[in-house]
Design an enzyme around this catalytic site. Structure first.
Site, mmCIF file in Angstrom:
data_model
loop_
_atom_site.group_PDB
_atom_site.id
_atom_site.type_symbol
_atom_site.label_atom_id
_atom_site.label_comp_id
_atom_site.label_asym_id
_atom_site.label_seq_id
_atom_site.Cartn_x
_atom_site.Cartn_y
_atom_site.Cartn_z
ATOM 1 N N ALA A 195 0.865 -1.090 -0.045
ATOM 2 C CA ALA A 195 0.106 -0.083 0.162
ATOM 3 C C ALA A 195 0.742 1.188 -0.015
ATOM 4 O O ALA A 195 0.598 2.373 -0.606
ATOM 5 C CB ALA A 195 -0.728 -0.093 1.268
ATOM 6 N N THR A 253 -3.880 -2.922 1.413
ATOM 7 C CA THR A 253 -3.187 -4.516 1.530
ATOM 8 C C THR A 253 -3.680 -5.034 2.667
ATOM 9 O O THR A 253 -3.557 -4.551 3.850
ATOM 10 C CB THR A 253 -1.833 -4.331 1.239
ATOM 11 O OG1 THR A 253 -1.154 -3.376 1.905
ATOM 12 C CG2 THR A 253 -1.777 -4.065 -0.198
ATOM 13 N N ASP A 318 -1.777 6.591 7.591
ATOM 14 C CA ASP A 318 -1.068 5.548 7.620
ATOM 15 C C ASP A 318 -1.616 4.639 8.657
ATOM 16 O O ASP A 318 -1.095 3.687 9.212
ATOM 17 C CB ASP A 318 0.465 5.489 7.853
ATOM 18 C CG ASP A 318 1.041 4.252 7.508
ATOM 19 O OD1 ASP A 318 0.442 3.261 7.036
ATOM 20 O OD2 ASP A 318 2.305 3.959 7.860
#
Length: 696
Positions: A195, A253, A318
């Protein structure tokens, strides 16, 4: 001894099943249960992913008698993140470059190894991620592992012979595998990473016997023409801007956590962050960007969508739901509920109904400043102003490391507590990409992120005992370091955890008292396992510090330098008498090499700074500081002192088998820039010593 007795064939003797063990044989193979017992056949012990064992020979009352039974040096290894499996007295685990090991559990004898030789299959994949792997899967006599270059391999459990191998990623893909596969119902399921390089996430199920693909579920929408009539992708596409897939895969992901539920025949997958991080770049406009940072329930047979819960709508930091998810039964509001529990990176602890995905509760584990709370009516976080850095930098807790990351949390049905490797660290987010030569500012997904320390617990970790019913901390053990190991709980009333300073300890599961401690000689990030062989209980843990420590070396530097401390598998038992071989102490000294005649070109050095940040930082550390890194400190390298030798190594790939990738595409100017950056860093590292230090 408590636990589930087994015959030689591995079938359960249900008559002695403890009441706390939730067992359903629907879709289960031999020795596959919700909690681990004599064997440890799944990544976190059993399908419930609780990292709990019913063994109780080693207990709180005799923890002081725990001793080293044996140690095994693992030459060539650096970062070790795997949780071993234990099947009928044999330990199976993976090393950093996806190498698979089989070791006799009682004796420590190495039985076989299998090296997938990733440097030969897709050599460029060595450059994409930290060289780590979190473990293997077991099913019907076979061992399964994912490789960094995207393969899923099946090995004979007795001999290590390769039975089959399949590519799980497309040719030319920049996706990688670092997580452990999961096995159930004759299927092997694996996800992948990538990702941070804007890949599109998915999970795939394969037939355990043949490797034939059975189903695939994408976690974010793609080209509508290719997604076709997939109802889940049509639903998700409504939460993304039109055409987003033309410029980015979107991320999402599934690089670590998956939990199989035999009771409902479902697979819960933990979906990762967006790619790029900034949603204004990834998907301009509005929309939650499903299924980023979500838990998604799938039908285990077909891979079809059942339900989802998103912990961070329109993910921008994130943050990810890739931490392990524990399936358990709790009493909530006076009623027994089958639940799924997770502490994702965003700092909250979530309890969901497994049947419906409904949020039952969510509270802060510690320091969390991006949201005030989670609205239980809507299930959505109540975000605080300014956190999306759209009008300037934003200071937020927790950082991308998370309040809890991939390191295993465990759940004890005996105490009703969850034991979490907690971390406290903030970060400054900015939409303006930048690279700091000092390594403190890293460009990730088009967003600059700089770590923040504001109070005495920032930059430190802890072992937290969390009550999931009351949603509060019951006890806490503070660690000196941030990045520590996963946990394991046992019916003996113990919680085991290793830390970054090289301690491997047993804590009283009720109150957190440290009952036993062993100095392992190197930091630990992996989770331990326990198993029984020939009537004796053992505890094993892999010792090999590293991983994401390379990104912020100032914060996680414990002095574990490349090549100094042996990487090992340690195994303990009551009254163990073995002695650990001599281990060099931590060493923070930089023995930088310098050529005083060399004139540093600042323009080239600046160009080399950017190249290093893109290609070298994951192995050699931010700002050239290799604390806990899988590669050496380049300021100490004799090869990096000579531009000709450096060029030959980078383009020729002579050390590819040792994990050092080749870089055939680099121009002479790029290599010269990298050389200047290293030389400038070495010159300012302290008092350089000519012709001294270890070679690269």
């Amino acid at each position: 001894m408590a636990g589930l007795a087994r015959s030689a064939s591995g079938l359960a003797e249900l008559a002695v099943l403890p009441m706390f063990v939730l067992l359903s044989l629907a879709g289960c193979g031999p020795s596959q249960a919700n909690y681990a017992d004599a064997d440890w056949t799944s990544h976190n012990g059993g399908h419930g992913e609780s990292a709990y064992s019913g063994l109780d020979e080693i207990a709180a009352v005799n923890a002081g008698r725990i001793g080293l039974a044996w140690s095994l040096d693992l030459d060539g290894e650096q970062t070790l993140e795997a949780t071993p499996l234990a099947v009928e007295g044999i330990l199976y685990f993976t090393g950093g470059t996806s190498k698979v090991y089989a070791v006799n559990g009682p004796s420590g004898k190495l039985l076989w190894t299998y090296d997938p030789e990733i440097h030969k299959h897709r050599p460029d994949h060595q450059r994409l991620i930290f060289p780590v792997n979190r473990g293997a899967a077991w099913w019907a006599g076979k061992v399964y592992a994912g490789t960094i270059d995207g393969r899923l391999i099946a090995l004979d459990g007795k001999t290590g012979r390769l039975i089959w191998s399949v590519d799980t990623v497309m040719q030319g893909s920049r996706q990688t595998i670092t997580g452990a596969p999961r096995a159930f119902g004759g299927k092997i399921v694996i996800g992948n990473g990538g990702a941070d390089r804007n890949a599109r996430g998915y999970v795939t199920a394969y037939d355990a016997d043949s490797g034939r693909q059975l189903w695939r579920f994408h976690t974010v929408p793609g080209d509508p023409a290719e997604d076709g009539d997939d109802t889940a992708m049509r639903m998700a596409a409504k939460t993304w801007s039109a055409g987003h897939w033309r410029s980015s895969g979107g991320g999402g992901t599934v690089w670590d956590s998956m939990t199989y539920d035999p009771l409902l025949n479902r697979l819960y997958i933990g979906v990762g962050n967006g790619g790029p991080y900034n949603p204004a770049t990834r998907s301009p406009g509005n929309g939650d960007n499903l299924f980023l940072a979500s838990i998604v329930a799938l039908d285990a047979d077909s891979g079809k969508y059942v339900w989802h819960y998103q912990v961070n709508p329109r993910e921008a930091w994130d943050y990810k739901a890739t931490t392990n998810m524990v399936a358990a039964t709790l009493t909530i509001g006076g009623k027994s509920r089958d639940v799924l529990m997770q502490a994702p990176t965003n700092g909250f602890f979530y309890v969901l109904d497994r049947q419906t995905g409904k949020l039952l509760s969510a509270e802060k584990l510690g320091k969390v400043t991006w949201a005030s709370h989670i609205d239980l009516k809507t299930g959505r976080p109540v975000e605080l102003p300014g956190i999306r850095y759209d009008k300037g930098p934003a200071d937020i807790w927790p950082s991308p490391y998370g309040a809890h990351n991939w390191q295993t949390m465990s759940y004890s049905p005996q105490t009703g507590l969850v034991y979490i490797p907690y971390m406290q660290l903030g970060a400054r987010y900015s939409a303006q990409p930048a690279v700091g030569a000092d390594g403190k500012i890293l460009p990730l997904g088009g967003v600059s992120i700089s770590p923040l320390i504001r109070d005495r617990e920032d930059g430190r970790g802890a072992l937290v005992a969390w009550d999931p019913q009351e949603q509060k901390i019951r006890w806490k053990v503070q660690h000196a370091s941030l990045w520590n190991g996963g946990t394991m709980a046992t019916a003996g009333g113990l919680v085991f955890q290793g830390d970054a300073d090289g301690n491997f300890a047993a804590f009283d599961a009720r109150d957190g008292r440290r009952l036993w401690n062993f100095r392992a000689g190197l930091g630990i990030v992996a989770a331990p396992v326990t198993f029984e062989a020939s009537g004796r209980q053992y505890v094993s843990v892999l010792v090999g510090y590293g991983g994401a420590t390379t990104l912020w070396p100032d914060i996680v530097n414990r002095g574990w330098k490349y090549g100094l401390q042996p990487r090992r598998l340690l195994t303990f038992a009551l009254d163990g008498k073995a002695k650990l071989p001599r281990t060099p102490p931590p060493d923070r000294t930089v023995r930088a090499l310098d050529d005083p005649k060399l004139k540093i070109d600042p323009i080239l050095a600046a160009e080399g700074t950017a190249l290093y940040g893109n290609e070298c930082v994951t192995c050699h550390g931010g700002g050239l500081r290799s604390a806990g890194a899988p590669g050496p400190d380049l300021r100490e390298s004799g090869i990096a002192l000579d531009v000709g030798a450096l060029t030959t190594l980078l383009r020729g790939g002579a050390l590819a088998a040792n994990g050092m990738p080749r870089f055939t595409e680099l121009t002479d100017r790029q290599i010269l820039g990298l050389y200047m950056y290293i030389r400038a860093g070495a010159r300012t590292a302290g008092d350089p010593v000519l012709n001294e230090g270890r070679k690269m």
